[in-house]
Design a protein around this motif. Structure first.
Motif, PDB file in Angstrom:
ATOM      1  N   PHE B 132       0.826  -1.195   0.000  1.00 44.61           N
ATOM      2  CA  PHE B 132       0.000   0.000   0.000  1.00 44.61           C
ATOM      3  C   PHE B 132       0.865   1.252   0.000  1.00 44.61           C
ATOM      4  CE2 PHE B 132      -2.958  -3.083   1.676  1.00 44.61           C
ATOM      5  CZ  PHE B 132      -4.195  -2.676   1.171  1.00 44.61           C
ATOM      6  N   GLN B 133       0.323   2.288  -0.545  1.00 46.96           N
ATOM      7  CA  GLN B 133       0.922   3.609  -0.371  1.00 46.96           C
ATOM      8  C   GLN B 133       0.145   4.302   0.734  1.00 46.96           C
ATOM      9  OE1 GLN B 133       1.621   5.993  -3.947  1.00 46.96           O
ATOM     10  NE2 GLN B 133       0.996   7.773  -2.778  1.00 46.96           N
ATOM     11  N   TRP B 134       0.844   4.624   1.815  1.00 46.58           N
ATOM     12  CA  TRP B 134       0.205   5.237   2.990  1.00 46.58           C
ATOM     13  C   TRP B 134       0.438   6.732   2.963  1.00 46.58           C
ATOM     14  CZ3 TRP B 134      -2.600   2.028   6.100  1.00 46.58           C
ATOM     15  CH2 TRP B 134      -2.354   0.660   5.964  1.00 46.58           C
ATOM     16  N   ASN B 135      -0.597   7.463   3.276  1.00 44.68           N
ATOM     17  CA  ASN B 135      -0.480   8.914   3.277  1.00 44.68           C
ATOM     18  C   ASN B 135      -1.213   9.468   4.502  1.00 44.68           C
ATOM     19  OD1 ASN B 135       0.068  11.483   2.519  1.00 44.68           O
ATOM     20  ND2 ASN B 135      -1.011  11.404   0.547  1.00 44.68           N
ATOM     21  N   ILE B 136      -0.497  10.245   5.272  1.00 44.58           N
ATOM     22  CA  ILE B 136      -1.130  10.888   6.434  1.00 44.58           C
ATOM     23  C   ILE B 136      -1.056  12.395   6.240  1.00 44.58           C
ATOM     24  CG2 ILE B 136      -1.017  11.287   8.927  1.00 44.58           C
ATOM     25  CD1 ILE B 136       0.137   8.480   9.210  1.00 44.58           C
ATOM     26  N   LEU B 137      -2.217  13.027   6.350  1.00 46.60           N
ATOM     27  CA  LEU B 137      -2.267  14.475   6.141  1.00 46.60           C
ATOM     28  C   LEU B 137      -3.026  15.150   7.273  1.00 46.60           C
ATOM     29  CD1 LEU B 137      -3.157  12.945   3.191  1.00 46.60           C
ATOM     30  CD2 LEU B 137      -2.460  15.224   2.434  1.00 46.60           C
ATOM     31  N   GLY B 138      -2.764  16.417   7.397  1.00 45.57           N
ATOM     32  CA  GLY B 138      -3.533  17.215   8.344  1.00 45.57           C
ATOM     33  C   GLY B 138      -4.063  18.441   7.620  1.00 45.57           C
ATOM     34  N   THR B 139      -5.266  18.861   7.983  1.00 49.86           N
ATOM     35  CA  THR B 139      -5.769  20.109   7.413  1.00 49.86           C
ATOM     36  C   THR B 139      -6.195  21.032   8.541  1.00 49.86           C
ATOM     37  OG1 THR B 139      -8.082  19.436   7.293  1.00 49.86           O
ATOM     38  CG2 THR B 139      -6.705  18.885   5.413  1.00 49.86           C
ATOM     39  N   VAL B 140      -6.035  22.303   8.305  1.00 50.83           N
ATOM     40  CA  VAL B 140      -6.623  23.297   9.202  1.00 50.83           C
ATOM     41  C   VAL B 140      -7.470  24.214   8.329  1.00 50.83           C
ATOM     42  CG1 VAL B 140      -4.861  23.285  11.009  1.00 50.83           C
ATOM     43  CG2 VAL B 140      -4.576  24.776   9.020  1.00 50.83           C
ATOM     44  N   GLY B 141      -8.576  24.619   8.875  1.00 47.90           N
ATOM     45  CA  GLY B 141      -9.471  25.466   8.091  1.00 47.90           C
ATOM     46  C   GLY B 141     -10.025  26.592   8.931  1.00 47.90           C
ATOM     47  N   TYR B 142     -10.400  27.620   8.241  1.00 47.38           N
ATOM     48  CA  TYR B 142     -11.045  28.749   8.900  1.00 47.38           C
ATOM     49  C   TYR B 142     -12.116  29.262   7.957  1.00 47.38           C
ATOM     50  CZ  TYR B 142     -11.808  33.512  10.584  1.00 47.38           C
ATOM     51  OH  TYR B 142     -12.391  34.668  11.025  1.00 47.38           O
ATOM     52  N   SER B 143     -13.280  29.543   8.494  1.00 48.64           N
ATOM     53  CA  SER B 143     -14.298  30.158   7.646  1.00 48.64           C
ATOM     54  C   SER B 143     -14.976  31.276   8.410  1.00 48.64           C
ATOM     55  CB  SER B 143     -15.315  29.117   7.168  1.00 48.64           C
ATOM     56  OG  SER B 143     -16.196  28.793   8.219  1.00 48.64           O
ATOM     57  N   VAL B 144     -15.483  32.244   7.664  1.00 51.62           N
ATOM     58  CA  VAL B 144     -16.084  33.411   8.294  1.00 51.62           C
ATOM     59  C   VAL B 144     -17.187  33.947   7.376  1.00 51.62           C
ATOM     60  CG1 VAL B 144     -14.336  34.962   7.308  1.00 51.62           C
ATOM     61  CG2 VAL B 144     -15.540  35.632   9.386  1.00 51.62           C
ATOM     62  N   PRO B 145     -18.336  34.324   7.970  1.00 51.34           N
ATOM     63  CA  PRO B 145     -19.404  34.888   7.132  1.00 51.34           C
ATOM     64  C   PRO B 145     -18.923  36.180   6.476  1.00 51.34           C
ATOM     65  CG  PRO B 145     -20.251  34.319   9.306  1.00 51.34           C
ATOM     66  CD  PRO B 145     -18.753  34.208   9.375  1.00 51.34           C
ATOM     67  N   VAL B 146     -19.260  36.364   5.203  1.00 53.53           N
ATOM     68  CA  VAL B 146     -18.830  37.583   4.513  1.00 53.53           C
ATOM     69  C   VAL B 146     -20.014  38.441   4.072  1.00 53.53           C
ATOM     70  CG1 VAL B 146     -16.554  36.841   3.792  1.00 53.53           C
ATOM     71  CG2 VAL B 146     -18.533  36.202   2.421  1.00 53.53           C
ATOM     72  N   SER B 147     -21.230  38.040   4.465  1.00 55.29           N
ATOM     73  CA  SER B 147     -22.370  38.925   4.220  1.00 55.29           C
ATOM     74  C   SER B 147     -23.168  39.013   5.519  1.00 55.29           C
ATOM     75  CB  SER B 147     -23.238  38.388   3.079  1.00 55.29           C
ATOM     76  OG  SER B 147     -23.929  37.226   3.506  1.00 55.29           O
ATOM     77  N   SER B 148     -24.148  39.893   5.539  1.00 54.31           N
ATOM     78  CA  SER B 148     -24.889  40.101   6.782  1.00 54.31           C
ATOM     79  C   SER B 148     -26.108  39.189   6.845  1.00 54.31           C
ATOM     80  CB  SER B 148     -25.321  41.560   6.875  1.00 54.31           C
ATOM     81  OG  SER B 148     -26.176  41.851   5.785  1.00 54.31           O
ATOM     82  N   TYR B 149     -25.955  37.963   6.331  1.00 49.79           N
ATOM     83  CA  TYR B 149     -27.097  37.042   6.381  1.00 49.79           C
ATOM     84  C   TYR B 149     -27.447  36.720   7.827  1.00 49.79           C
ATOM     85  CZ  TYR B 149     -24.048  32.925   7.244  1.00 49.79           C
ATOM     86  OH  TYR B 149     -23.174  32.020   7.776  1.00 49.79           O
ATOM     87  N   LEU B 150     -28.723  36.397   8.031  1.00 53.67           N
ATOM     88  CA  LEU B 150     -29.205  36.118   9.381  1.00 53.67           C
ATOM     89  C   LEU B 150     -29.204  34.615   9.631  1.00 53.67           C
ATOM     90  CD1 LEU B 150     -30.514  37.117  12.008  1.00 53.67           C
ATOM     91  CD2 LEU B 150     -32.729  36.978  10.855  1.00 53.67           C
ATOM     92  N   SER B 151     -28.356  34.176  10.548  1.00 55.96           N
ATOM     93  CA  SER B 151     -28.283  32.736  10.839  1.00 55.96           C
ATOM     94  C   SER B 151     -29.521  32.266  11.603  1.00 55.96           C
ATOM     95  CB  SER B 151     -27.028  32.438  11.654  1.00 55.96           C
ATOM     96  OG  SER B 151     -27.022  33.227  12.830  1.00 55.96           O
ATOM     97  N   ASP B 152     -30.108  33.177  12.378  1.00 52.24           N
ATOM     98  CA  ASP B 152     -31.272  32.833  13.198  1.00 52.24           C
ATOM     99  C   ASP B 152     -32.545  32.931  12.356  1.00 52.24           C
ATOM    100  OD1 ASP B 152     -32.856  32.290  15.444  1.00 52.24           O
ATOM    101  OD2 ASP B 152     -32.966  34.397  16.011  1.00 52.24           O
TER     102      ASP B 152
END
Lengths: 507, 316
Positions: B132-152
């Motif tokens: 097998f070819q083994w691959n271990i990865l890590g990801t980091v993510g960040y997200s942020v609202p970019v409009s004034s939409y109402l989540s509620d």
């Protein structure tokens, strides 16, 4: 690799930064001393009590008696053990009971879900624990619960003040300087305990209004009694007398509640249909619930027939008819709603949501009680003045609700979603007729009483009432004429209430 | 550059899209992060579209209909960019435009730009052993609202209206027959969102306009294969995501961002590399939420394409 490390550090740091999720679940206020104890409060005019001494309590033991000395020792021990409520009840427990009432309103303000066959079940007060749970604490229900609790609290304070100044038992720390109370109530006599009176009344009234919460309310009132001793405010005999006085007064109010017409307010479908038919033959229109499946009966069609607190004749308050749906005036109002929904600004959306106070919330009456609470704290009112604010405001709100419901089911006017084709809204349309707007009526009434109690806040509360009223237009669930008529109606109701307040001897 | 690495790149982009989508709004995710990386200086562009509908949802644990909503539709138009910073470190940016509507009732839908997502993926280990070819990865993510939409404004709201910090560990084992298995575990830390009311009830009353959006934990597994000389990729994918706190939707009440949103979903993913057009691929995904709590029983169909190329600086 270096970039990765930097990112990792930012990520981890960001996580910690944003971990502060300690959100407020109640009002936060600094405890305060009552500058003016209103020593004549016992002479004020009660709401239902024939006189301040209608409910008797025993004469207290003298402060030099052995029994009282033992009680003082018990206070010191209790202080050492600490307040079981950790300061929750604060210097003015009526604020917390108002908050508890709002909390229960929000908890029970849920409309029944339909059955699988498209019919709807209804809450049954005889079986409150069977779904749908009793009560459905919609705005009229909540207005009434708050009015009974607050009016009873006010009578309770008048009675308590009467006995306080009749017997003049000094606060425990004035007799024994080793007692350091958490809350200093100055020269206010301690027998009977006003906190215990408030606790007993609130517990009894709320238990009747929210029967599934009996155990919770009992635990709250027991905690308050312990807390009053552990904070050095009251001796055990103050508490016992206050508790018994409060229970006696609650009974008088609950007797009124049992015959005020509420049990008949939610009519059967046949009655509801005949109310709609009457409106149709008189005006040529009738409101219809637009949900799927359709709800067979609107909320509390006979609520307008409830016994009022300060309105001698409900028909004198009833507004003139709304415009006919074929009229130019109506067309103008409908066009305005369509225009607003098509071009809704962020500010309008926010106002609609801010005041929506819909299902699952403490309702508009709860919202105004929150404002009243903030003012009571801001102006550092003592318990009897606090009770007076809540009592007159909530009687006015309740009467406003009755008057509004009278108009709603008399005129039986359709909602915008019924009259405007393909109209979509950002707020859910409530299950009762449109004219007049409940928010507007409740808010105008509350604002007028708050203006009377806190004249410096007039501009603020008037602005709130106007905004609460406008919010329904922005939400797409009321025509402007619903709102304008509601504001006038609420003001008229409040004036009748204030006419009584000015005569009660407090000013 | 050899054909295989192009394919890796392309596939990375598409699944990278889905990854960012997942990071941004876990409940609407379709496909996973994968285990592959773009080469340094490589750029990928991927527009894709997701059509998500449900006509039943879980109110707490009760699966129900609501005829005042009827069928809820959520259309998402996304544009994702990927960039190979190095052979081992890739970056992704994604920005979706969303439109929601209901077939029943009188409530208005919502539309607008949702959250900007950024993600970095890093390969810790790449090793061949045991066939097998083994691959271990890590990801980091960040997200942020970019409009004034109402989540509620659920279920119409565009997203949860919260910043999200996420981390994932990915393990892939690829057999020399080009059949592969991949497993991922992820943690999503959501901050708070702002309602347009300063009182709400979530098991108790809150006197603030700030709503705590629960953190979530996800585990997923994929089994897939590259067929026809790497011209077709097929994958089965299973995702289980749970909120770590939160309240249930109360009976006959609207959902809100404080809810505990759990779901399990299964998806089928296919990707084709047309020989005629260099640097392009098209992909499609079909996903179904099979169980959940306080979420819609969504059926999700995604279709998109990717275009991949090297920047001028690096030529092969």
């Amino acid at each position: 690799m270096k970039i990765y490390r930097i990112i990792a550090v930012i990520f981890v740091f960001g996580t910690f930064l944003s971990c502060d999720k300690d959100l407020p679940t109640g009002i936060r206020y600094d405890n305060y001393t009552f500058d003016n104890p209103d020593s004549k409060g016992g002479t004020w005019k009660p709401v239902l009590l024939a006189s301040a001494d209608q409910i008797a309590i025993p004469q207290p033991e003298d402060i030099s008696s052995a029994a009282y000395k033992t009680e003082l020792e018990n206070i010191k021990n209790a202080i050492k053990e600490g307040d079981p409520a950790n300061g929750y009840w604060g210097s003015n427990p009526i604020l917390r009971w108002n908050e508890i009432a709002r909390e229960l309103a929000a908890k029970y303000n849920l409309t029944p879900a339909p059955n699988a066959d498209g019919t709807y079940p209804a809450p049954n007060p005889a079986q409150p624990g069977v779904y749908p749970y009793f009560p459905f604490a919609h705005p009229p229900y909540t207005a009434r619960a708050l009015a009974y609790m607050s009016a009873a609290q006010f009578d309770g304070m008048i009675a308590a003040w009467h006995y306080k100044y009749k017997y003049n038992r000094p606060a425990p720390h004035l007799t024994d300087s080793a007692i350091r109370p958490l809350y200093d109530h100055g020269s206010l006599p301690s027998y009977p305990s006003d906190g215990a009176v408030i606790g007993a009344i609130s517990r009894e009234i709320l238990s009747a209004m929210f029967p599934l919460e009996k155990e919770y309310l009992k635990s709250k009132s027991e905690e308050l009694k312990k807390s009053l001793v552990a904070s050095g405010v009251n001796a055990e005999s103050d508490i016992i007398a206050g508790d018994s006085l409060g229970r006696g007064i609650a009974k008088i109010f609950l007797k009124r509640a049992s015959t005020d017409g509420m049990s008949k307010a939610q009519t059967p479908k046949a009655v509801s249909d005949s109310i709609a038919n009457a409106a149709f033959s008189k005006f040529g229109w009738q409101w219809t619930n637009m949900e799927t499946p359709q709800r067979p009966v609107g909320i509390a069609p006979f609520y307008g027939k409830l016994k009022t607190w300060n309105i001698p004749d409900i028909t004198t308050i009833r507004p003139l008819p709304p415009p006919h749906p074929n009229s130019e005036e109506f067309k103008k109002a409908a066009d305005e709603l369509v225009q607003i929904q098509n071009n809704l600004t962020h500010e309008q959306r926010k106002i609609a949501n801010w005041w929506s106070d819909g299902l699952g919330t403490y309702t508009p009456p709860g919202h105004w009680n929150r404002f009243a609470t903030d003012f009571i704290v801001k102006y550092k009112l003592n318990p009897i003045r606090s009770a007076r604010v809540y009592a007159y405001m909530n009687m006015a709100i309740h009467d406003a609700g009755i008057s509004c419901w009278d108009a709603k089911y008399y005129y039986h006017y359709p909602r915008p979603i019924q009259l405007i084709d393909q109209f979509k809204t950002i707020l859910g349309t409530p299950n009762f007729p449109s004219y007049t707007s409940g928010h507007s009526t409740f808010s105008a009434a509350a604002a007028a009483v708050l203006t009377y109690m806190f004249p410096a806040e007039k501009n603020q509360v008037d602005q709130w009432a106007k905004e609460a009223s406008d919010s329904r237009i922005y939400g797409g669930i009321h025509f402007r004429f619903d709102c304008e008529a509601g504001l006038l109606q609420g003001k008229k109701v409040a004036d009748l209430c204030i006419n009584e307040a000015v005569k009660d001897g407090a000013d | 550059m050899n054909i295989s690495s192009i394919m890796h790149c392309r596939r990375t982009i598409a699944t990278g899209c889905a990854l960012v989508c997942l990071l941004a709004s876990g409940v609407y995710a379709q496909t996973p992060a994968d285990a592959l990386l773009m080469k340094g200086k490589e750029i990928c562009i991927a527009p894709f579209y997701t059509h998500d509908t449900w006509n039943k949802y879980w109110e707490g644990s009760l699966l129900r209909e609501n005829q005042n909503i009827g069928q809820l539709t959520r259309n998402t138009y996304s544009l994702m960019l990927g960039y190979g910073i190095t052979d081992r470190l890739n970056a992704f940016v994604n920005l979706p435009y969303i439109r929601t509507s209901a077939s029943g009732g009188q409530m208005k839908g919502a539309k607008g730009i949702q959250d900007l997502s950024l993600a970095l993926k890093y390969s810790f280990l790449l090793r061949e052993s045991m066939g097998f070819q083994w691959n271990i990865l890590g990801t980091v993510g960040y997200s942020v609202p970019v409009s004034s939409y109402l989540s509620d404004y659920m279920p119409f709201s565009l997203g949860l209206g919260t910043s999200e910090y996420s981390g994932r560990m990915i393990l892939e084992a690829r057999h020399k027959t080009n059949i592969y298995f991949r497993g991922t575990t992820g943690y999503m830390h959501r901050t708070t969102t702002r309602a347009e009311r300063d009182y709400y009830y979530a098991d108790k009353g809150y006197y603030t306009d700030i709503m705590d959006v629960p953190d979530a934990l996800s585990i997923d597994a994929a089994l897939g294969a590259f067929l026809f000389d790497h011209r077709l990729q097929l994958e089965c994918y299973y995702l289980h995501q749970n909120s770590l706190s939160g309240d249930d939707i109360r009976r006959q009440n609207a959902p809100q961002p404080t809810n505990r949103m759990n779901f399990q979903s299964a998806s089928l993913y296919a990707r084709v590399y047309p020989e005629l057009i260099k640097g392009w691929s098209i992909f499609a995904n079909y996903g179904q939420v099979i169980n959940g709590r306080n979420v819609g029983r969504s059926t999700m169909v995604t279709a998109g394409m990717t275009y991949q190329f090297f920047t001028k600086k690096q030529t092969l």
